[in-house]
Enzyme design. Structure first.
Site, PDB file in Angstrom:
ATOM      1  N   THR A  97       2.945  -1.398  -3.633  1.00  0.00           N
ATOM      2  CA  THR A  97       1.650  -1.246  -4.292  1.00  0.00           C
ATOM      3  C   THR A  97       0.712  -2.319  -3.763  1.00  0.00           C
ATOM      4  OG1 THR A  97       2.703  -0.382  -6.288  1.00  0.00           O
ATOM      5  CG2 THR A  97       0.458  -1.216  -6.510  1.00  0.00           C
ATOM      6  N   LYS A 173      -2.017   5.331  -6.108  1.00  0.00           N
ATOM      7  CA  LYS A 173      -0.940   4.565  -6.735  1.00  0.00           C
ATOM      8  C   LYS A 173      -1.499   3.622  -7.790  1.00  0.00           C
ATOM      9  CE  LYS A 173       3.184   2.950  -7.516  1.00  0.00           C
ATOM     10  NZ  LYS A 173       3.980   2.182  -6.556  1.00  0.00           N
TER      11      LYS A 173
END
Length: 299
Positions: A97, A173
Site C-alpha cells: 500500500t 487500494k
C-alpha cells in the site's frame, strides 16, 4: 520457450502465500526475506534457491510484497537495488500500500532501466493469498500486464485492470483501506457498546451478521474477539501506516476524512497499549480498557 522465473521479496503472511501459489502453478519461484527462517521454510516447500543478486538478472518478474513505500524503494533502487540488474522487458509487480504518486515515480524510474512496472496492491488476507485467490487492484501499461500475467493468474481470483498508468491501483487500494480500517474500528466500537448494554459478544456475532449493520470485516474479525484469539492475521500495526497513507492522500487532495481520522486514533491508541503485534481486532481492547469492560478470555 524458457521457463518463467519469479523473484518474490517479502515472505510475510501475504507474500509467503503468494509464493506458495506460484510454486503450485509450476512457476520457478525464488523467495527472499529479511528473516532467514522464512526463506528456509519456503525453500523446504518447493521454493528455488539462490541469492537475489544472482537471480535478479534472470527473473522475468520481481514481486515486491513488503510493508511500505520506503521498503519497496529500497528493494528496487537501494544500495542492493534489484531493478538495475533486471533484464529489459521484465516486470516489477509492486504490491504494498503506497501513495499513487510513489507508484508513478517508481514506474518512471523502472522505465529508465527498460523494466516494466505494474502498480498492483493486493487484498484478501493471508488465507486467500495462500489459496491463490487474492483480489489485485492493478494499473500499468498493456506490456506490463502481459509480462505479469503468469503471476496474476497464479495468485489472484480477480484482477481489476484500472488503467494504463501506475497510480490508479494504489488509489483504489487507498479507498479500500479507508473502508477496511474504519470497519474494523467500528466493529470494535459496536461490540464494546453492546457489552455495556449486556449483550454478550457471542450474541453480537450471532445476530449482527444477519442484519443490515454487518460488514465483511465485522464477520471476519468479530470471531477473533469471541474466541479471544488475537494471533495476528493482520496486525494492529498495519493500520497506523495504511490509514496514515489514506489521510496523506486526502490532505494532498484538499479532502477532509474525519471518520478515517477517528479510526486512525483508535489504532494508534492500541499500538501505544502494546498491542501493535496482535491481530487488528485487538483494537477493541482500547474501548474495553476505557469503559472497564471484560472481554472473552479476560481473567
Amino acid at each position: 520457450m524458457s521457463e518463467f522465473r519469479v523473484a518474490l521479496v517479502g515472505l510475510g503472511s501475504m507474500g509467503l502465500g503468494m509464493a506458495r501459489s506460484l510454486v503450485r502453478a509450476g512457476i520457478t519461484t525464488h523467495g527472499f526475506d529479511v528473516t532467514a527462517e522464512r526463506v528456509a521454510q519456503f525453500q523446504a516447500e518447493g521454493g528455488a534457491t539462490g541469492t537475489l543478486e544472482d537471480v535478479a538478472g534472470r527473473a522475468d518478474a520481481l514481486v515486491v510484497v513488503v510493508l511500505n513505500a520506503a521498503q519497496c524503494e529500497d528493494v528496487l533502487f537501494g544500495a542492493a537495488g534489484v531493478v538495475p540488474a533486471m533484464k529489459p522487458g521484465s516486470v516489477v509487480i509492486a504490491c504494498p500500500t503506497v501513495a499513487p504518486e510513489f507508484a508513478r515515480a517508481m514506474a518512471e524510474r523502472c522505465a529508465g532501466h527498460g523494466v516494466l512496472y505494474l502498480d498492483a496492491p493486493i487484498s484478501g488476507g493471508a488465507a486467500r493469498a495462500d489459496a491463490g485467490t487474492l483480489s489485485i487492484m492493478a494499473a500499468g501499461t498493456p506490456d506490463a500486464f502481459a509480462a505479469a500475467r503468469p503471476v496474476l493468474d497464479a495468485t489472484a481470483e480477480t484482477v481489476f485492470e484500472l488503467g494504463r498508468e501506475a497510480g490508479a491501483g494504489s488509489a483504489m487500494k487507498a479507498v479500500n483501506q479507508l473502508l477496511a480500517g474504519v470497519h474494523i474500528a467500528t466493529m470494535a466500537e459496536a461490540m464494546a457498546f453492546g457489552i455495556t448494554q449486556g449483550i454478550e459478544p457471542s450474541a453480537f456475532l450471532e445476530v449482527i451478521p444477519k442484519c443490515a449493520g454487518t460488514s465483511w470485516m465485522l464477520e471476519n474479525r468479530a470471531p477473533h474477539v469471541v474466541d479471544a484469539d488475537y494471533t495476528p492475521k493482520s496486525s494492529v500495526n498495519i493500520w497506523p501506516k495504511d490509514l496514515g497513507i489514506v489521510l496523506d492522500i486526502a490532505r494532498s487532495a484538499g479532502f477532509e476524512a474525519p471518520v478515517t481520522s477517528a479510526a486512525l486514533e483508535r489504532f494508534k491508541a492500541a499500538a501505544e497499549m502494546g498491542l501493535g503485534g496482535e491481530d487488528d481486532a485487538a483494537v477493541i481492547k482500547v474501548y474495553a480498557r476505557a469503559a472497564g469492560l471484560t472481554l472473552p478470555g479476560d481473567a
